[in-house]
Design a protein around this motif. Structure first.
Motif, PDB file in Angstrom:
ATOM      1  N   PRO A   1     -23.138   0.965 -30.435  1.00 22.31           N
ATOM      2  CA  PRO A   1     -22.607   1.173 -31.419  1.00 22.31           C
ATOM      3  C   PRO A   1     -20.862   1.377 -31.427  1.00 22.31           C
ATOM      4  O   PRO A   1     -20.784   1.941 -30.766  1.00 22.31           O
ATOM      5  CB  PRO A   1     -23.894   1.409 -32.551  1.00 22.31           C
TER       6      PRO A   1
ATOM      7  N   ALA B   1     -32.112   9.967 -41.339  1.00 17.41           N
ATOM      8  CA  ALA B   1     -30.342  10.206 -41.945  1.00 17.41           C
ATOM      9  C   ALA B   1     -30.623   8.310 -42.303  1.00 17.41           C
ATOM     10  O   ALA B   1     -30.211   7.475 -43.117  1.00 17.41           O
ATOM     11  CB  ALA B   1     -29.309  11.135 -42.091  1.00 17.41           C
ATOM     12  N   LEU B   2     -30.535   7.723 -40.675  1.00 17.18           N
ATOM     13  CA  LEU B   2     -30.183   5.752 -40.232  1.00 17.18           C
ATOM     14  C   LEU B   2     -31.877   5.516 -41.142  1.00 17.18           C
ATOM     15  O   LEU B   2     -31.317   4.468 -41.377  1.00 17.18           O
ATOM     16  CB  LEU B   2     -29.901   6.077 -38.963  1.00 17.18           C
TER      17      LEU B   2
ATOM     18  N   PRO C   1     -18.239   4.586 -39.561  1.00 16.15           N
ATOM     19  CA  PRO C   1     -19.543   5.604 -40.426  1.00 16.15           C
ATOM     20  C   PRO C   1     -20.294   4.209 -41.004  1.00 16.15           C
ATOM     21  O   PRO C   1     -20.485   3.827 -40.867  1.00 16.15           O
ATOM     22  CB  PRO C   1     -18.443   5.848 -41.271  1.00 16.15           C
ATOM     23  N   ILE C   2     -21.850   4.686 -41.068  1.00 10.67           N
ATOM     24  CA  ILE C   2     -22.791   4.278 -41.153  1.00 10.67           C
ATOM     25  C   ILE C   2     -22.763   3.383 -42.657  1.00 10.67           C
ATOM     26  O   ILE C   2     -23.421   2.503 -43.081  1.00 10.67           O
ATOM     27  CB  ILE C   2     -23.594   4.314 -40.725  1.00 10.67           C
ATOM     28  N   PHE C   3     -22.239   4.562 -43.671  1.00 16.76           N
ATOM     29  CA  PHE C   3     -22.302   4.894 -44.986  1.00 16.76           C
ATOM     30  C   PHE C   3     -21.164   4.721 -45.036  1.00 16.76           C
ATOM     31  O   PHE C   3     -20.402   5.883 -45.088  1.00 16.76           O
ATOM     32  CB  PHE C   3     -23.897   5.679 -45.155  1.00 16.76           C
ATOM     33  N   PRO C   4     -20.815   4.649 -46.421  1.00 17.50           N
ATOM     34  CA  PRO C   4     -19.294   4.393 -47.523  1.00 17.50           C
ATOM     35  C   PRO C   4     -19.350   5.662 -47.290  1.00 17.50           C
ATOM     36  O   PRO C   4     -20.293   6.081 -48.034  1.00 17.50           O
ATOM     37  CB  PRO C   4     -19.110   3.329 -47.753  1.00 17.50           C
TER      38      PRO C   4
ATOM     39  N   ASN D   1     -23.534  -2.852 -37.585  1.00 14.16           N
ATOM     40  CA  ASN D   1     -23.382  -1.623 -37.275  1.00 14.16           C
ATOM     41  C   ASN D   1     -24.336  -0.655 -37.269  1.00 14.16           C
ATOM     42  O   ASN D   1     -25.050   0.127 -36.041  1.00 14.16           O
ATOM     43  CB  ASN D   1     -21.732  -0.709 -36.878  1.00 14.16           C
TER      44      ASN D   1
ATOM     45  N   PRO E   1     -32.922   4.341 -44.447  1.00 16.00           N
ATOM     46  CA  PRO E   1     -32.636   3.561 -45.265  1.00 16.00           C
ATOM     47  C   PRO E   1     -32.532   2.263 -44.182  1.00 16.00           C
ATOM     48  O   PRO E   1     -33.109   1.503 -45.413  1.00 16.00           O
ATOM     49  CB  PRO E   1     -31.082   4.287 -45.519  1.00 16.00           C
TER      50      PRO E   1
ATOM     51  N   LEU F   1     -27.635  11.919 -47.273  1.00 12.39           N
ATOM     52  CA  LEU F   1     -28.798  12.502 -46.199  1.00 12.39           C
ATOM     53  C   LEU F   1     -27.904  12.754 -44.743  1.00 12.39           C
ATOM     54  O   LEU F   1     -29.323  13.812 -44.715  1.00 12.39           O
ATOM     55  CB  LEU F   1     -29.365  10.651 -45.886  1.00 12.39           C
TER      56      LEU F   1
ATOM     57  N   MET G   1     -29.846  16.865 -44.267  1.00 11.37           N
ATOM     58  CA  MET G   1     -30.670  16.824 -43.010  1.00 11.37           C
ATOM     59  C   MET G   1     -30.177  18.470 -42.138  1.00 11.37           C
ATOM     60  O   MET G   1     -30.343  18.977 -42.065  1.00 11.37           O
ATOM     61  CB  MET G   1     -30.504  15.519 -42.298  1.00 11.37           C
TER      62      MET G   1
ATOM     63  N   HIS H   1     -26.836   0.897 -34.115  1.00 13.40           N
ATOM     64  CA  HIS H   1     -27.183   2.315 -33.674  1.00 13.40           C
ATOM     65  C   HIS H   1     -28.212   2.774 -33.666  1.00 13.40           C
ATOM     66  O   HIS H   1     -29.414   3.437 -32.792  1.00 13.40           O
ATOM     67  CB  HIS H   1     -26.717   3.383 -35.254  1.00 13.40           C
TER      68      HIS H   1
ATOM     69  N   ALA I   1     -32.289   1.382 -51.511  1.00  5.18           N
ATOM     70  CA  ALA I   1     -31.791   2.106 -50.666  1.00  5.18           C
ATOM     71  C   ALA I   1     -32.510   3.139 -49.792  1.00  5.18           C
ATOM     72  O   ALA I   1     -32.234   3.897 -48.778  1.00  5.18           O
ATOM     73  CB  ALA I   1     -31.216   2.599 -51.651  1.00  5.18           C
ATOM     74  N   ILE I   2     -33.300   4.099 -50.183  1.00  3.18           N
ATOM     75  CA  ILE I   2     -35.110   4.615 -49.903  1.00  3.18           C
ATOM     76  C   ILE I   2     -35.927   5.066 -50.632  1.00  3.18           C
ATOM     77  O   ILE I   2     -35.625   4.349 -52.225  1.00  3.18           O
ATOM     78  CB  ILE I   2     -34.572   5.915 -49.352  1.00  3.18           C
TER      79      ILE I   2
ATOM     80  N   ARG J   1     -24.991  -1.901 -49.417  1.00  2.46           N
ATOM     81  CA  ARG J   1     -25.098  -0.490 -49.666  1.00  2.46           C
ATOM     82  C   ARG J   1     -24.021   0.721 -48.300  1.00  2.46           C
ATOM     83  O   ARG J   1     -23.985   1.608 -47.563  1.00  2.46           O
ATOM     84  CB  ARG J   1     -25.953   0.345 -50.275  1.00  2.46           C
ATOM     85  N   PHE J   2     -24.544  -0.196 -47.077  1.00  2.00           N
ATOM     86  CA  PHE J   2     -24.086  -0.162 -46.210  1.00  2.00           C
ATOM     87  C   PHE J   2     -22.795   0.068 -45.413  1.00  2.00           C
ATOM     88  O   PHE J   2     -22.322  -1.080 -46.545  1.00  2.00           O
ATOM     89  CB  PHE J   2     -24.758  -0.525 -44.387  1.00  2.00           C
ATOM     90  N   ALA J   3     -21.840   0.911 -44.652  1.00  2.00           N
ATOM     91  CA  ALA J   3     -20.373   0.373 -44.497  1.00  2.00           C
ATOM     92  C   ALA J   3     -19.986  -0.760 -43.687  1.00  2.00           C
ATOM     93  O   ALA J   3     -19.406  -1.945 -44.003  1.00  2.00           O
ATOM     94  CB  ALA J   3     -19.904   1.315 -43.895  1.00  2.00           C
TER      95      ALA J   3
END
Lengths: 192, 464
Positions: free
Chosen positions: A26, B251-252, A30-33, B49, B255, A141, A145, B53, B265-266, B43-45
């Motif tokens: 990967p 955290a990954l 970042p995975i989320f904005p 990717n 979601p 999240l 965590m 991950h 989203a969760i 909702r994911f950037a």
């Protein structure tokens, strides 16, 4: 020890002698904005999930009028807001607890046996009210965590739950029904 | 006479494919799933990717599984839990029964778990005189209908409100209704009584976290939370592939699973259980048992080519996107895990020869691979299973002869031209249709034109 443990681990080790093809790595993006305004985002997500935010002390008084049998986690923050418990967790119509933190990204509330008076109190009563402080809102999240890790790494509570809206099911024709098994109603009050 | 898995599959798939009502129900459900998932991915950037991950984390875990299993076990024990290693379904069932006897268990509440379906736990419990109640609404409906889940995430995707109302009316004696809410409330009231009187809660696990010794359970209804909060004993049955290394990985993965599973989203409740009730805690089971299940998983692990099938987080996305699944439905597979992932892993988990036909329940369109949140190369594995079946001579002589004949024909333009002419003649005269009966019985067959493309090309081609 039982031989099954050794047998399974031996088979795993034998299997792994042949290397598997590695997937593409990967990127570090970042995975989320990023969440810019955590409180605004929490409110938006939480309300969209049919959570209820109790805005002030007067609204809390009105809300509490709807319940006669109340159980609390016995914490100071909760006691100040709603007073003493007057029913057991099995009979109450409202369960009031604290929480570990609130997650803006998903509109979630994280509870544990330590922060919310055990396992049943936040799932068994038909309504669950969370008393929190605004400072407990974290952006996402990953931050949540990290916070839990820091708080509990020496001794973890035996159970934690990320609660995201009231209990729900869509098992029948994908039609959303609230209150499948857990609370039908979920509310948050931010104590000053 | 016993029916082989292949004969049963052909029979059931043929019937379902022609069932237009079934198709309408599935299309409606999957259309609303598709819309929700599209919103969820936004909702994911970068969804692609995020998949990379997740694939990297699962690769790391599965390819060092011995290390993570030992770490997980050590942490569960340190938290005051128990770990039992089960090589087979039989071992796992026997251990649950032993625990139940030791604790004088009469009633078990179960939250949704495909692993317990895989080992046929309910039958074993009932045979031992222990009442086992499914508490997830979909699974509860399956249980009272006496049929297996249709889908690994949405057990009654094939039923309408009316079907379920009728089931409740017949089996529970409740009044007729056309409200999904009323049906859910009937189940809630009945199951609440079961929760209050159950001695043991049995759950699966969506993830097992090595560095904290916890199991994670993803759900929406709250039935899993009640199952691990109220009874005296909690037993979790966990496939050895469920491991992830770190608490922070959730955290990954939370979601990711909910986005691919339902588009959320969760989910409403994502829980972690790290042991029995501790001294200073007010409630919770006195004992917490994890059963680590192999049951063929190490066989799949030994196939380095298909090892990534153990990355699966059971989201159901490959079922929902599969054109075969949407036509033949979940029950035709006759396996615990349906759809593309089921067709890949079932020959490894069960008998390779008996289940080799599942590799052909695919158009090889690759949609399953495209949607998989952990990037399992599903459609190539289906192709690999076809190759494996041929190498092990699971195919039959007629197939082999026909493929040889086809190869021989295709290798020469003259032979091809003759074969095409013969085929065209036979079709136009109606001789060939008899051989196409399995296809044409439910479908129209277009009449081929008089002139073949080759002839047309010769007359009207570029002439250069």
């Amino acid at each position: 020890m039982e031989p099954a443990r050794d047998n399974i681990l031996d088979r795993v080790r034998a299997a792994l002698r042949v290397e598997a093809h590695r997937p593409l790595a990967p990127t570090s993006a970042p995975i989320f904005p990023a969440v810019s305004d955590p409180e605004a985002r929490f409110r938006e997500e939480f309300v969209a999930l049919k959570g209820q935010i109790i805005e002030n002390a007067e609204a809390l008084r009105m809300f509490l009028k709807g319940f006669t049998k109340i159980t609390t986690d016995g914490s100071e923050l909760v006691g100040k807001a709603v007073g003493e418990a007057n029913a057991s967790v099995h009979e109450c119509d409202l369960g009031v607890t604290g929480c570990d933190c609130l997650v803006a990204q998903t509109g979630s509330i994280i509870v544990s046996t330590l922060s919310a008076g055990g396992r049943a109190l936040s799932v068994l009563p038909p309504t669950h009210l969370v008393i929190a402080r605004r400072q407990q809102i974290v952006p996402d999240l990953a931050n949540a965590m990290a916070l839990l890790r820091k708080r509990y790494n020496k001794r973890w509570p035996s159970a934690l739950s990320v609660i995201t809206g009231p209990s729900r099911t869509a098992d029948i024709e994908k039609i959303l029904v609230m209150g499948a098994h857990g609370p039908k109603q979920l509310a948050v009050y931010f104590a000053e | 006479m016993t029916t082989s898995a292949f004969e049963q599959f052909t029979h059931d798939a043929t019937a379902k494919t022609a069932d237009l009502r079934h198709r309408a129900v599935i299309q409606k459900n999957i259309a609303s799933y598709d819309a929700a998932v599209a919103r969820g991915k936004s909702r994911f950037a970068d969804w692609q990717n995020a998949r990379s991950h997740a694939a990297a984390v699962k690769w790391e875990t599965i390819n060092h599984l011995d290390r993570y299993l030992e770490q997980f076990e050590a942490n569960v024990l340190a938290n005051g839990g128990h770990v039992f290693w089960a090589e087979t379904a039989e071992d796992a069932r026997a251990h649950v029964l032993q625990l139940a006897r030791r604790h004088g268990v009469q009633k078990v509440v179960k939250s949704k778990s495909m692993t317990t379906e895989e080992i046929h736990l309910n039958d074993a419990l009932e045979a031992a005189g222990i009442h086992a109640v499914e508490t997830d609404l979909g699974e509860y409906i399956c249980q009272i209908r006496g049929e297996p889940p249709y889908h690994i995430v949405t057990p009654v995707m094939h039923l309408t409100k009316a079907d379920i109302a009728q089931t409740f009316q017949e089996k529970l004696g409740t009044p007729p209704t056309d409200s999904a809410e009323e049906l859910a409330m009937i189940a809630r009231a009945r199951l609440r009584r079961e929760f209050m009187t159950a001695d043991m809660g049995i759950t699966g696990a969506n993830f097992a976290i090595a560095d904290t010794g916890m199991i994670a359970i993803t759900e929406n209804e709250g039935n899993a939370r009640l199952s691990f909060s109220l009874p005296r004993v909690h037993v979790a049955i966990v496939g050895i592939e469920k491991l992830i290394p770190r608490f922070e990985d959730l955290a990954l993965f939370w979601p990711l699973l909910s986005t691919s599973g339902t588009g959320q989203a969760i989910t409403a409740y994502s829980s972690l259980i790290g042991g029995p009730r501790q001294e200073h805690e007010v409630d919770g089971p006195r004992e917490f048992h994890v059963i680590l299940l192999d049951n063929g998983r190490t066989r799949l692990l030994a196939d380095a080519e298909q090892r990534d099938a153990l990355h699966c987080i059971r989201c159901g996305a490959c079922l929902n996107t599969c054109p075969i699944y949407k036509n033949i439905g979940g029950h035709a597979y006759n396996t615990t895990y349906q759809g593309p992932i089921g067709s890949v892993i079932t020959p490894h988990l069960r008998d390779a020869q008996e289940w080799s036909h599942l590799a052909y329940a695919s158009s090889l369109c690759g949609s399953c691979t495209d949607v998989c949140p952990v990037r399992i190369d599903l459609h190539h594995h289906l192709l690999h299973n076809r190759r494996n079946a041929i190498e092990h001579k699971f195919d039959n002589l007629i197939q082999r002869f026909l493929f040889r004949a086809w190869l021989w024909t295709m290798q020469s333009p003259v032979r091809y031209a003759i074969a095409a002419k013969l085929g065209n003649f036979a079709l136009r005269r109606g001789f060939a249709q008899a051989f196409l009966k399995p296809w044409t019985a439910k479908r129209e067959f277009p009449m081929p034109p008089k002139q073949s493309f080759r002839d047309y090309w010769r007359q009207h081609g570029t002439g250069a």
